[in-house]
Design a protein around this motif. Structure first.
Motif, PDB file in Angstrom:
ATOM      1  N   GLY A  67       0.799  -1.217   0.000  1.00 24.47           N
ATOM      2  CA  GLY A  67       0.000   0.000   0.000  1.00 24.47           C
ATOM      3  C   GLY A  67       0.829   1.264   0.000  1.00 24.47           C
ATOM      4  O   GLY A  67       0.438   2.275   0.604  1.00 24.47           O
ATOM      5  N   SER A  68       1.970   1.233  -0.672  1.00 21.67           N
ATOM      6  CA  SER A  68       2.888   2.371  -0.661  1.00 21.67           C
ATOM      7  C   SER A  68       2.450   3.456  -1.638  1.00 21.67           C
ATOM      8  O   SER A  68       1.650   3.229  -2.556  1.00 21.67           O
ATOM      9  CB  SER A  68       4.297   1.908  -1.041  1.00 21.67           C
ATOM     10  N   ALA A  69       3.016   4.652  -1.448  1.00 18.41           N
ATOM     11  CA  ALA A  69       2.743   5.759  -2.375  1.00 18.41           C
ATOM     12  C   ALA A  69       3.254   5.429  -3.766  1.00 18.41           C
ATOM     13  O   ALA A  69       2.653   5.849  -4.769  1.00 18.41           O
ATOM     14  CB  ALA A  69       3.402   7.033  -1.845  1.00 18.41           C
ATOM     15  N   MET A  70       4.350   4.684  -3.848  1.00 20.58           N
ATOM     16  CA  MET A  70       4.893   4.298  -5.141  1.00 20.58           C
ATOM     17  C   MET A  70       3.893   3.431  -5.906  1.00 20.58           C
ATOM     18  O   MET A  70       3.719   3.591  -7.118  1.00 20.58           O
ATOM     19  CB  MET A  70       6.214   3.553  -4.939  1.00 20.58           C
ATOM     20  N   GLN A  71       3.224   2.526  -5.185  1.00 23.32           N
ATOM     21  CA  GLN A  71       2.181   1.730  -5.831  1.00 23.32           C
ATOM     22  C   GLN A  71       1.014   2.615  -6.266  1.00 23.32           C
ATOM     23  O   GLN A  71       0.514   2.490  -7.385  1.00 23.32           O
ATOM     24  CB  GLN A  71       1.683   0.644  -4.878  1.00 23.32           C
ATOM     25  N   ALA A  72       0.592   3.505  -5.395  1.00 28.42           N
ATOM     26  CA  ALA A  72      -0.543   4.371  -5.713  1.00 28.42           C
ATOM     27  C   ALA A  72      -0.249   5.230  -6.935  1.00 28.42           C
ATOM     28  O   ALA A  72      -1.137   5.450  -7.778  1.00 28.42           O
ATOM     29  CB  ALA A  72      -0.877   5.251  -4.511  1.00 28.42           C
ATOM     30  N   ASP A  73       0.982   5.705  -7.043  1.00 29.77           N
ATOM     31  CA  ASP A  73       1.363   6.540  -8.180  1.00 29.77           C
ATOM     32  C   ASP A  73       1.216   5.792  -9.508  1.00 29.77           C
ATOM     33  O   ASP A  73       1.029   6.419 -10.560  1.00 29.77           O
ATOM     34  CB  ASP A  73       2.800   7.027  -8.028  1.00 29.77           C
ATOM     35  N   GLN A  74       1.330   4.470  -9.452  1.00 32.25           N
ATOM     36  CA  GLN A  74       1.218   3.669 -10.672  1.00 32.25           C
ATOM     37  C   GLN A  74      -0.122   2.957 -10.777  1.00 32.25           C
ATOM     38  O   GLN A  74      -0.305   2.071 -11.609  1.00 32.25           O
ATOM     39  CB  GLN A  74       2.369   2.664 -10.738  1.00 32.25           C
TER      40      GLN A  74
END
Length: 492
Positions: A67-74
């Motif tokens: 659930g990281s921001a890096m995942q959300a960004d993609q």
């Protein structure tokens, strides 16, 4: 290298005192130091090596976050329960070959806190380049590759230079000190010149000394000798210091037999290499599950294989190549390289051409082996000279460690917390059993090390097994100090 010199305590035995002693400065130790120091207490540190970072700065640098921001960004959706299911599958597979116990609550705690770890690392200047797909392990892309593993050291170096942090380098922890009721109250350490220091821990000790993969004699207690004597790739201070010291005061070790063999190679090098057998053809997914790589190599004629790549990779990954158990062989052409390693030249040439054609074609999955991890930019192996490295089976990580509460306090064999003793990183057993997922070892160290340092600094002990939350504040004083102790190998 860190700028802070080892503390000189003068001649003869010496004593020191602190609120918390953190043993080791790999991912778990660095995070424990940072979180404990942030609580406003003073820190003293000790490390077997001359710098912080441990194995992670020499590693590929893959970290898994949920659930990281890096995942959300993609646009990637992930959640804790999906991760726990993925982890459970890996544990069930490992349980077919090893005695494995996992702590589902601890795995869930890691998953819940890992996105915060990603944020902290990013805020500290650590940069991640891309997700590494491992669909057979991670059902969702969550394993991120760091741009440069030395970013980890640079990210936490400022914490070791704070006025409330002192550090012992090139110093070995010898044994834990306990009071009459079995509570851990400090540690005895020895400096490189033989001087002994007893450090009193007023609030707690955090074991973050790494694994025991560099200690063949200890591994022989849990592995057949031929496996225990296999090569190991990493720093030589992972000798089980924390495991032995914690066990001596009653800590309950689990998963000690889970020392999975693997083909010794950095995952970063594997991204750019293909593996060929004595017939000059590929035989496995080079970046596939560790146990599958081992099984495929053992099934080859003469159990022989080589990693093959070109000069671009050889120059870029020179430091990794130098760490391999056997020396590399280079030649000006594929034909000459085939002669050097004793494989058919036409077969090797055809294998490399087919691999390059696949990369140029843009398909996401290798039809021959099912491989999905490609070289950065899908760069081909086309620039001479070419290099081959023998494939050798050894060990890179271990999974054994202590059972702990949800506050990372070490449990004894009766399931009761040991006062003043916490563990993180490769000193934990309940999370490490999921290591075949990929990315959980370093991120697990940073995540649970942060929580262990904070728990130790609080001066609160768990009073019940399996995560009891009640506790009493231990005697402390304003302006108290944390001792951070860096560990190393036991003397023979």
């Amino acid at each position: 290298m860190t700028s802070q010199a080892a503390i000189d305590l003068g001649t003869g035995d010496a004593e020191s005192a602190a609120d918390v002693v953190v043993l080791g400065t790999g991912p778990a130790g660095m995070a424990a130091v940072a979180s404990a120091a942030a609580e406003g207490v003073e820190v003293v540190a000790v490390e077997a090596l001359g710098e912080i970072g441990g194995n992670c700065v020499w590693s590929t640098g893959y970290l898994a976050f949920v659930g990281s921001a890096m995942q959300a960004d993609q646009g990637i959706e992930d959640d804790v329960e999906t991760f726990v299911r993925d982890a459970g599958r890996m544990v069930e597979a490992a349980a077919e070959e090893y005695g494995v116990t996992w702590d589902e609550d601890l795995v869930r705690l890691f998953a819940q806190e890992s996105a915060e770890t990603c944020r902290i690392l990013t805020d500290r200047g650590v940069r991640f380049s891309r997700f590494i797909p491992r669909p057979r392990q991670h059902s969702i892309d969550r394993m991120a590759a760091v741009v440069d593993p030395w970013m980890f050291q640079r990210a936490f170096q400022p914490d070791f230079e704070l006025p409330n942090v002192r550090t012992f380098f090139r110093t070995t922890a010898r044994r834990l000190v306990t009071d009459g009721e079995g509570r851990v109250t400090g540690v005895v350490v020895r400096q490189a010149d033989g001087r002994t220091v007893t450090i009193t821990a007023r609030r707690g000790v955090v074991l973050a000394t790494g694994g025991y993969q560099a200690n063949p004699l200890l591994r022989q207690r849990f592995q057949p000798r031929f496996l225990a004597e296999g090569p190991y790739l990493g720093v030589d201070t992972c000798r089980g210091d924390g495991h032995l010291m914690g066990q001596a005061v009653g800590g309950d070790l689990i998963n000690m037999t889970h020392v999975p063999p693997l083909v010794i190679v950095s995952s970063s090098l594997v991204e750019d290499a293909i593996a060929v057998n004595s017939e000059g053809v590929r035989f496995a997914d080079e970046a596939g599950p560790y146990e599958e790589r081992v099984a495929r190599l053992l099934a080859q004629p003469g159990r022989r294989g080589w990693y093959v790549f070109d000069s671009v990779v050889a120059e870029e990954k020179a430091a990794l190549i130098e760490q391999m158990p056997q020396p590399a062989v280079s030649a000006p052409s594929l034909e000459a390289l085939a002669g050097e390693i004793g494989v058919p030249a036409d077969a090797l040439d055809r294998t490399v051409r087919e691999w390059n054609a696949f990369l140029d074609g843009g398909r996401s999955r290798d039809p021959l082996t099912g491989r999905v991890v490609m070289p950065p930019g899908r760069r081909t192996a086309s620039t001479p000279p070419f290099t081959a490295i023998p494939m050798v089976i050894g060990v890179n990580f271990v999974s054994g460690g202590f059972r702990v509460t949800q506050r990372l306090q070490v449990l004894d064999v009766f399931g009761m917390p040991i006062g003043g003793l916490f563990a993180a990183g490769d000193c934990l057993g309940g999370l490490s059993a999921t290591a075949d997922l990929g990315g959980t070892r370093i991120s697990g160290g940073f995540t649970l090390g942060r929580l262990a340092g904070r728990a130790a600094a609080s001066g609160v002990d768990d009073t019940a097994g399996r995560g009891g939350v009640q506790g009493a504040f231990l005697p402390s004083r304003l302006g108290a100090r944390i001792a951070l102790v860096h560990l190393g190998a036991h003397e023979s």
